[in-house]
Design a protein around this motif. Structure first.
Motif, PDB file in Angstrom:
ATOM      1  N   VAL A  16       0.843  -1.200   0.000  1.00  0.00           N
ATOM      2  CA  VAL A  16       0.000   0.000   0.000  1.00  0.00           C
ATOM      3  C   VAL A  16       0.876   1.247   0.000  1.00  0.00           C
ATOM      4  O   VAL A  16       0.608   2.221  -0.715  1.00  0.00           O
ATOM      5  N   SER A  17       1.945   1.219   0.792  1.00  0.00           N
ATOM      6  CA  SER A  17       2.854   2.361   0.866  1.00  0.00           C
ATOM      7  C   SER A  17       3.494   2.642  -0.483  1.00  0.00           C
ATOM      8  O   SER A  17       3.593   3.804  -0.921  1.00  0.00           O
ATOM      9  N   VAL A  18       3.957   1.606  -1.167  1.00  0.00           N
ATOM     10  CA  VAL A  18       4.583   1.781  -2.481  1.00  0.00           C
ATOM     11  C   VAL A  18       3.598   2.401  -3.457  1.00  0.00           C
ATOM     12  O   VAL A  18       3.937   3.331  -4.216  1.00  0.00           O
ATOM     13  N   ARG A  19       2.363   1.922  -3.433  1.00  0.00           N
ATOM     14  CA  ARG A  19       1.342   2.469  -4.332  1.00  0.00           C
ATOM     15  C   ARG A  19       1.015   3.915  -3.982  1.00  0.00           C
ATOM     16  O   ARG A  19       0.828   4.759  -4.875  1.00  0.00           O
ATOM     17  N   LEU A  59       5.582   8.353   3.524  1.00  0.00           N
ATOM     18  CA  LEU A  59       4.332   7.697   3.153  1.00  0.00           C
ATOM     19  C   LEU A  59       4.374   6.222   3.515  1.00  0.00           C
ATOM     20  O   LEU A  59       3.756   5.393   2.849  1.00  0.00           O
ATOM     21  N   LEU A  60       5.081   5.912   4.582  1.00  0.00           N
ATOM     22  CA  LEU A  60       5.099   4.547   5.082  1.00  0.00           C
ATOM     23  C   LEU A  60       3.886   4.322   5.970  1.00  0.00           C
ATOM     24  O   LEU A  60       3.530   5.179   6.786  1.00  0.00           O
ATOM     25  N   HIS A  61       3.252   3.183   5.791  1.00  0.00           N
ATOM     26  CA  HIS A  61       2.113   2.799   6.613  1.00  0.00           C
ATOM     27  C   HIS A  61       2.553   1.722   7.598  1.00  0.00           C
ATOM     28  O   HIS A  61       3.554   1.040   7.396  1.00  0.00           O
ATOM     29  N   PRO A 277      -2.566   8.427   6.080  1.00  0.00           N
ATOM     30  CA  PRO A 277      -3.611   7.679   5.364  1.00  0.00           C
ATOM     31  C   PRO A 277      -3.158   7.235   3.989  1.00  0.00           C
ATOM     32  O   PRO A 277      -2.310   7.869   3.353  1.00  0.00           O
ATOM     33  N   GLY A 278      -3.710   6.119   3.540  1.00  0.00           N
ATOM     34  CA  GLY A 278      -3.398   5.625   2.209  1.00  0.00           C
ATOM     35  C   GLY A 278      -3.760   6.641   1.138  1.00  0.00           C
ATOM     36  O   GLY A 278      -4.785   7.334   1.241  1.00  0.00           O
ATOM     37  N   LEU A 279      -2.929   6.733   0.119  1.00  0.00           N
ATOM     38  CA  LEU A 279      -3.150   7.675  -0.983  1.00  0.00           C
ATOM     39  C   LEU A 279      -3.086   6.946  -2.320  1.00  0.00           C
ATOM     40  O   LEU A 279      -2.632   7.491  -3.322  1.00  0.00           O
TER      41      LEU A 279
END
Length: 310
Positions: A16-19, A59-61, A277-279
Motif C-alpha cells: 500500500v505504501s509503495v502504491r 508515506l510509510l504505513h 492515510p493511504g493515498l
C-alpha cells in the motif's frame, strides 16, 4: 521545490505504501515539482544529506511510518517533513491511548478493553473470553492495539468465533483491543492542515458487501463509496466536527483520516485515526478531495509548500 517521498518499508502494509508513494509522486510531478521516491534502508541518511533542502513526505504505513520512530529520525537530521511530529504520532499510533486523549462528547468512541496475549495464557483463554462476552455482550470487534489497514481485525457475532478472532489479532501484535460493535453508517473524514487552520474534506460513506477489511480496502469491487456521504446537513456537521476535534486534540499535522460510525442516535463513534492515510487509487482521502471539488495535485502541492510554515 524538491520533494523526497519515502515509501515501502518492512511492515505488512508495504505494498500500500509503495502504491501511495507512486501516486503522490505522479501528482506532484504533474505540478512541476522535482520528486524522488525511495525506500527506507541503509541509504536513507545519505539521501537525506544529499537532499537537505528537500521537503520529505513519509508515506510509510504501519509501525515504521506511523509509530513516531521515522519522524524522530527525521527530526534528528533536521529534515523538513510532511505530517505529524514524533511525540504526537506515538500517542495516535496506540489506539487505546489515542481513545483516552480524543474521546469526548463530540467524538465518542465504543466501549473497549485492551488485553495482552500473555494474559490469556496465564489466566486461561476460555475464562477471559467468557468475561469479555459477559461484560460487553455481542457483537464485538477485535483488533490489534496498534496497526492499520484493518489488518488483524475481526467482527465477532457469536461466542464461538471469538477465539479464532483473537488468534488472528495476535498474529499482528501482542495486545488486542476488544470493543463493542456499533451499528450505523460507516464514514471516513479526511482532515487537511494543522491546529485552528485544519479543515475537513467531504465525508466519504462506505458501503461494503461484508467487513471493510484489507481486501475490501485495496481491491476494487467489494465496496461502494459515496462522496460526499449521503448525510443531511446536521449529520455532516456532526462527523466533520468530530474529525476536526480528534485531529486537534491529538495534535496532528498536515493530514489525517478519522474513521467512524454515525450511530442510530446520530452520534459520531470514532473507531480509528490514521496519521499517514493511504493515498492509492482506491484510498479515501483522494476520493474526499474529489468530492470536495479539489484538484488532487494542487492539494498535495499545498501540503508540501505548507511545511515551510511549520
Amino acid at each position: 521545490m524538491d520533494v523526497l517521498i519515502l515509501a515501502g518499508g518492512l511492515s505488512h502494509e508495504r505494498d500500500v505504501s509503495v502504491r501511495s508513494g507512486r501516486r503522490v509522486a505522479e501528482e506532484l510531478r504533474d505540478r512541476g515539482l522535482k520528486v524522488e521516491v525511495r525506500d527506507v534502508d541503509t541509504g536513507l541518511l545519505p539521501a537525506l544529506r544529499e537532499h537537505a533542502d528537500a521537503v520529505v513526505w513519509p508515506l510509510l504505513h504501519g509501525a515504521s511510518g506511523e509509530d513516531g520512530s521515522l519522524q524522530a529520525l527525521l527530526e534528528l537530521t533536521g529534515a523538513r517533513y510532511v505530517g505529524t511530529r514524533s511525540k504526537e504520532a506515538r500517542v495516535a499510533w496506540v489506539k487505546p491511548v489515542a481513545k483516552a486523549v480524543y474521546g469526548g462528547e463530540d467524538a465518542a468512541t465504543p466501549d473497549f478493553v485492551t488485553l495482552p496475549q500473555s494474559l490469556f495464557r496465564e489466566v486461561g483463554a476460555d475464562q477471559v473470553l467468557d468475561a469479555i462476552v459477559q461484560r460487553f455482550g455481542l457483537p464485538l470487534v477485535v483488533k490489534p492495539a496498534r496497526g492499520g489497514s484493518a489488518l488483524g481485525v475481526s467482527l465477532v457475532r457469536e461466542r464461538d468465533q471469538l477465539a479464532r478472532a483473537m488468534v488472528h489479532c495476535f498474529a499482528y501484535g501482542d495486545n488486542a483491543m476488544i470493543e463493542t460493535a456499533v451499528d450505523g453508517t460507516e464514514i471516513a473524514v479526511s482532515v487537511i492542515g494543522t491546529g485552528d487552520g485544519a479543515r475537513a474534506l467531504a465525508p466519504v460513506e462506505i458501503v461494503c458487501d461484508g467487513p471493510y477489511d484489507y481486501d475490501a480496502r485495496y481491491n476494487p469491487g467489494r465496496v461502494e463509496y459515496f462522496t460526499p456521504a449521503r448525510l443531511d446537513e446536521s449529520a455532516t456537521a456532526t462527523v466533520t466536527d468530530a474529525a476536526l476535534a480528534v485531529h486537534r486534540r491529538l495534535g496532528l499535522r498536515d493530514l489525517s483520516r478519522v474513521d467512524m460510525i454515525l450511530d442510530g442516535q446520530g452520534r459520531a463513534q470514532v473507531l480509528d485515526i490514521n496519521i499517514a492515510p493511504g493515498l492509492t487509487e482506491t484510498s479515501l482521502l483522494p476520493q474526499a478531495a474529489a468530492g470536495s471539488g479539489e484538484d488532487l495535485g494542487a492539494l498535495y502541492e499545498s501540503i508540501v509548500r505548507g511545511v515551510t510554515a511549520h
